[in-house]
Motif scaffolding. Structure first.
Motif, PDB file in Angstrom:
ATOM      1  N   GLY A  40       1.382  -1.204  -0.144  1.00 54.24           N
ATOM      2  CA  GLY A  40       0.032   0.069  -0.155  1.00 54.24           C
ATOM      3  C   GLY A  40       1.136   1.363  -0.368  1.00 54.24           C
ATOM      4  O   GLY A  40       1.943   1.054  -0.119  1.00 54.24           O
ATOM      5  N   GLU A  41       0.502   2.150   0.111  1.00 52.09           N
ATOM      6  CA  GLU A  41       0.992   3.632   0.071  1.00 52.09           C
ATOM      7  C   GLU A  41       1.813   4.309   1.691  1.00 52.09           C
ATOM      8  O   GLU A  41       2.505   4.135   1.288  1.00 52.09           O
ATOM      9  N   ALA A  42       0.988   4.380   2.759  1.00 55.88           N
ATOM     10  CA  ALA A  42       1.413   4.187   3.608  1.00 55.88           C
ATOM     11  C   ALA A  42       0.490   4.281   4.868  1.00 55.88           C
ATOM     12  O   ALA A  42      -0.581   4.405   4.366  1.00 55.88           O
ATOM     13  N   PRO A  43       0.590   4.515   5.927  1.00 56.11           N
ATOM     14  CA  PRO A  43      -0.197   4.485   7.414  1.00 56.11           C
ATOM     15  C   PRO A  43      -0.984   4.917   7.087  1.00 56.11           C
ATOM     16  O   PRO A  43      -0.762   6.075   7.961  1.00 56.11           O
ATOM     17  N   GLY A  44      -2.382   4.274   7.850  1.00 56.80           N
ATOM     18  CA  GLY A  44      -2.975   5.806   8.030  1.00 56.80           C
ATOM     19  C   GLY A  44      -3.345   6.139   9.941  1.00 56.80           C
ATOM     20  O   GLY A  44      -2.323   6.123  10.388  1.00 56.80           O
ATOM     21  N   GLU A  65      -3.208   2.349  11.516  1.00 57.09           N
ATOM     22  CA  GLU A  65      -2.248   1.738  11.166  1.00 57.09           C
ATOM     23  C   GLU A  65      -1.897   2.781  12.398  1.00 57.09           C
ATOM     24  O   GLU A  65      -0.391   1.555  12.909  1.00 57.09           O
ATOM     25  N   PRO A 113      -0.586  -2.531   9.302  1.00 59.59           N
ATOM     26  CA  PRO A 113      -1.022  -2.501   8.067  1.00 59.59           C
ATOM     27  C   PRO A 113      -2.276  -2.543   7.889  1.00 59.59           C
ATOM     28  O   PRO A 113      -2.458  -3.341   7.808  1.00 59.59           O
ATOM     29  N   PHE A 114      -3.107  -1.643   6.936  1.00 58.64           N
ATOM     30  CA  PHE A 114      -4.498  -2.345   6.561  1.00 58.64           C
ATOM     31  C   PHE A 114      -5.169  -2.688   7.753  1.00 58.64           C
ATOM     32  O   PHE A 114      -5.645  -3.790   7.559  1.00 58.64           O
ATOM     33  N   ASN A 138       3.504  -1.228   3.422  1.00 60.45           N
ATOM     34  CA  ASN A 138       3.516   0.037   2.521  1.00 60.45           C
ATOM     35  C   ASN A 138       5.150   1.193   2.523  1.00 60.45           C
ATOM     36  O   ASN A 138       5.602   0.031   2.546  1.00 60.45           O
ATOM     37  N   HIS A 178      -7.337   0.093  -4.325  1.00 60.24           N
ATOM     38  CA  HIS A 178      -6.608   0.403  -3.251  1.00 60.24           C
ATOM     39  C   HIS A 178      -7.826  -0.102  -2.403  1.00 60.24           C
ATOM     40  O   HIS A 178      -8.747   1.013  -2.942  1.00 60.24           O
TER      41      HIS A 178
HETATM   42  N1  URA Z   1      -3.383   3.153   3.282  1.00 61.99           N
HETATM   43  C1  URA Z   1      -2.439   2.523   2.566  1.00 61.99           C
HETATM   44  O1  URA Z   1      -2.184   2.664   1.523  1.00 61.99           O
HETATM   45  N2  URA Z   1      -2.074   1.410   4.166  1.00 61.99           N
HETATM   46  C2  URA Z   1      -2.676   1.241   5.007  1.00 61.99           C
HETATM   47  O2  URA Z   1      -1.562   0.224   5.560  1.00 61.99           O
HETATM   48  C3  URA Z   1      -3.462   2.028   5.303  1.00 61.99           C
HETATM   49  C4  URA Z   1      -4.473   2.121   4.101  1.00 61.99           C
END
Ligand code: URA
Length: 223
Positions: free
Chosen positions: A80-84, A87, A93-94, A121, A195
Motif C-alpha cells: 500500500g501507500e502509507a499507514p493511516g 495503522e 498495515p491495513f 506500505n 486500493h
Molecule cells: N492505506 C494504505 O495504503 N496503507 C495502510 O496501511 C492503510 C491504508
C-alpha cells in the motif's frame, strides 16, 4: 589423481557426520550488504534494526512505525501507500475499514494476511492528514522496502492503488491505465490494482478489482 567432485565430497562428509539421513538446508541465502557485511537474517531482525528510524520528518510525528505484517515466506506481497490513522495507532498495515475489506478479498482467493501473504506500505510512517508521500520521503524509505522484498522473495508483488503504483513504477498515469499489465519491481513481477479504500468509496470498481484478484490467484497457482 582427478579432483574430487565437490558435490560427492559434500555428501560423503554429510554421511560421515549424520549417517544415511539427508538434511536439506531450508534457508534463504544470506544477504550481503554493499559494504560486504552480512545483512539481516529475518524480517523480525530487520524490523528491530529500523523501527527507530528518523531519516525523514515523519519519524518525529509517528505514534508507531508500521513495518509490515504476514507470512515471512509469502508468495504474494501486497504494498500500500502509507499507514493511516488506525495503522499509526496499532503499528500494523491495513487495520481500518479498508483493511477489513482487504482481508475479505484475501479470503476469497483462499489466503489471509498470515498465510502466503505479506502486507506492507511504501512508507512506514503516517504522513500528516494522510497526504500523499513526498518524493523525498519515498527516497528515504524505499531501501527498507527493497530489503523486505529480498527477505521475503515473493513470486508476485501487487501495488494497491494509484499512489503505490505510481511510486513503484515511476509512472504518473491513472490507475486504470496501470492495471492488466505485468511490470517488474526489483526483478519481481508486479501488478497494480485498486486500493481497497477506493472500492469502499466507489463500488463500481469492485468487479474490476475482483478480476485482478482472480488473475493474482491464477498466477500464484501456475508459478
Ligand atoms: N492505506 C494504505 O495504503 N496503507 C495502510 O496501511 C492503510 C491504508
Amino acid at each position: 589423481m582427478p579432483n574430487p567432485d565437490p558435490t560427492q565430497q559434500y555428501f560423503e562428509q554429510t554421511k560421515a557426520l549424520y549417517g544415511n539421513e539427508l538434511f536439506v538446508r531450508d534457508e534463504k541465502l544470506d544477504i550481503i550488504m554493499e559494504d560486504g557485511s552480512l545483512g539481516p537474517k529475518s524480517l523480525s531482525e530487520y524490523s528491530f534494526q529500523i523501527s527507530e528510524c528518523m531519516k525523514c520528518g515523519l519519524g518525529e510525528k509517528r505514534d508507531k512505525f508500521v513495518f509490515g505484517v504476514g507470512d515471512p515466506n509469502a508468495n504474494l506481497l501486497l504494498i500500500g501507500e502509507a499507514p493511516g490513522e488506525q495503522e499509526d495507532i496499532h503499528g500494523e498495515p491495513f487495520v481500518g475499514r479498508a483493511g477489513k475489506l482487504l482481508d475479505k478479498i484475501l479470503t476469497a482467493i483462499d489466503r489471509s494476511r498470515g498465510d502466503d501473504v505479506y502486507i506492507c506500505n511504501v512508507l512506514k510512517c503516517r504522513p500528516p492528514n494522510n497526504r500523499d508521500p513526498l518524493p523525498s520521503e519515498v527516497e528515504q524509505c524505499e531501501s527498507y522496502l527493497h530489503m523486505q522484498i529480498k527477505l521475503i522473495q515473493p513470486k508476485l508483488i501487487v501495488a494497491l492503488g494509484r499512489v503505490a503504483g505510481k511510486t513503484l513504477l515511476g509512472l504518473d498515469v491513472q490507475l486504470k491505465e496501470m492495471r492488466n499489465e505485468t511490470y517488474e519491481y526489483t526483478g519481481i513481477p508486479l501488478r497494480v490494482t485498486y486500493h481497497p479504500a477506493a472500492l469502499l468509496r466507489n463500488s463500481n470498481f469492485k468487479a474490476a478489482a475482483w478480476d485482478d484478484f482472480k488473475w493474482i490467484r491464477s498466477f500464484l497457482e501456475k508459478n
